[in-house]
Enzyme design. Structure first.
Site, short mmCIF file in Angstrom:
data_model
loop_
_atom_site.label_atom_id
_atom_site.label_comp_id
_atom_site.label_asym_id
_atom_site.label_seq_id
_atom_site.Cartn_x
_atom_site.Cartn_y
_atom_site.Cartn_z
N THR A 31 -16.13 0.75 97.99
CA THR A 31 -17.21 -0.14 97.58
C THR A 31 -16.88 -0.85 96.27
O THR A 31 -17.17 -2.04 96.11
CB THR A 31 -18.52 0.65 97.42
OG1 THR A 31 -18.81 1.35 98.63
CG2 THR A 31 -19.69 -0.27 97.10
N GLU A 32 -16.28 -0.13 95.35
CA GLU A 32 -16.02 -0.69 94.03
C GLU A 32 -14.82 -1.63 93.99
O GLU A 32 -14.85 -2.64 93.28
CB GLU A 32 -15.80 0.44 93.01
CG GLU A 32 -17.02 1.30 92.73
CD GLU A 32 -18.07 0.59 91.91
OE1 GLU A 32 -17.87 -0.60 91.58
OE2 GLU A 32 -19.10 1.21 91.62
N SER A 33 -13.76 -1.31 94.72
CA SER A 33 -12.51 -2.06 94.54
C SER A 33 -11.76 -2.36 95.82
O SER A 33 -10.71 -3.01 95.76
CB SER A 33 -11.58 -1.27 93.61
OG SER A 33 -11.18 -0.06 94.24
#
Length: 265
Positions: A31-33
């Site tokens: 989700t983040e990267s």
């Protein structure tokens, strides 16, 4: 393997150390990267799990772009949030939006759903089957993650978080949302610093060429002072709510320090 799964061995080791389900950590990484260790958000969050500089430092991470350090740091933060709140849903909200629930805007509130969608893509029927390494066991009880069909997903173990059908969104997370909602007061300094740097560069770039061409060093100094003043005033009006909120939180400490000094006098 691509995305978060290319870091599966490190994710598994960090999850074992902090007693986390590795699918949870992988979902946050995705989700983040999307598994890119060089990802940097507009407000300075760094690496696979998008650690802010101050957070990374507090977790002992000296290089947030190092995949191993970043994953271990992010896993430690997830463990801290799980211990604090007792459930995965709230732990993810705090991971994205900080511990002050008043600052959890719409994008923070949607964050657990994004993580769960990515977990289902990575480990559910629509994603590759990956077996955790030996010795890596999911956490039990309320913190257990279960890969299920995303179209009718309801997870009592995630405080009733419900998700409808839809394609996973890999563009969310800190790198795509911080700065578009209320910033926790303890992150204001970094947020303002980034904006200040950009604004100062824009102002000075606009006037530096003609000033340098004129060769007038006195005028150059005046321009720099004026640029700083413009940036400071502009930032105050842009972030006045956050700045005032932070200042209000410091007043009680200031009063206490004043009272202590008076008592010692």
């Amino acid at each position: 393997m691509s995305g978060a799964l290319q870091w599966w061995e490190t994710i598994g080791a960090a999850s074992a150390q902090y007693n986390l389900d590795p699918r949870l950590v992988a979902g946050v990484v995705q989700t983040e990267s999307s598994g890119n260790p060089r990802t940097t958000s507009g407000v300075g969050a760094m690496g696979l799990m998008q650690l802010m500089p101050a957070t990374a430092k507090s977790l002992g991470v000296t290089n947030a772009y190092d995949p191993t350090q970043n994953i271990y740091g992010g896993a430690a933060l997830l463990r801290e949030n799980l211990d604090r709140y007792g459930d995965v849903n709230t732990a993810l909200l705090a991971y994205h939006g900080g511990t002050n629930q008043a600052n959890w805007g719409a994008k923070t509130k949607s964050y657990p759903g994004k993580v769960m969608k990515n977990i289902n893509l990575l480990f559910g029927n629509s994603g590759p089957v990956v077996t955790p390494a030996a010795g890596i066991a999911p956490v039990s009880g309320a913190q257990e993650m279960t890969a299920v069909n995303i179209s009718d997903y309801t997870a009592p173990d995630l405080t009733g978080l419900t998700m409808g059908a839809g394609s996973p969104d890999f563009t969310g997370g800190a790198s795509g949302s911080w700065g578009e909602e209320n910033i926790p007061w303890y992150r204001v300094d970094k947020h303002v610093a980034n904006a200040a740097g950009s604004a100062y560069d824009a102002v000075t770039d606009a006037v530096s060429a003609p000033v340098e061409a004129a060769g007038n060093y006195a005028l150059r100094g005046v321009v720099i002072i004026a640029a700083v003043a413009i940036v400071v005033v502009g930032l105050y009006f842009l972030f006045q709510d956050e700045i005032n909120s932070a200042a209000m939180k410091m007043i009680p400490a200031g009063k206490a320090a004043g009272a202590a000094a008076k008592a010692l006098a």
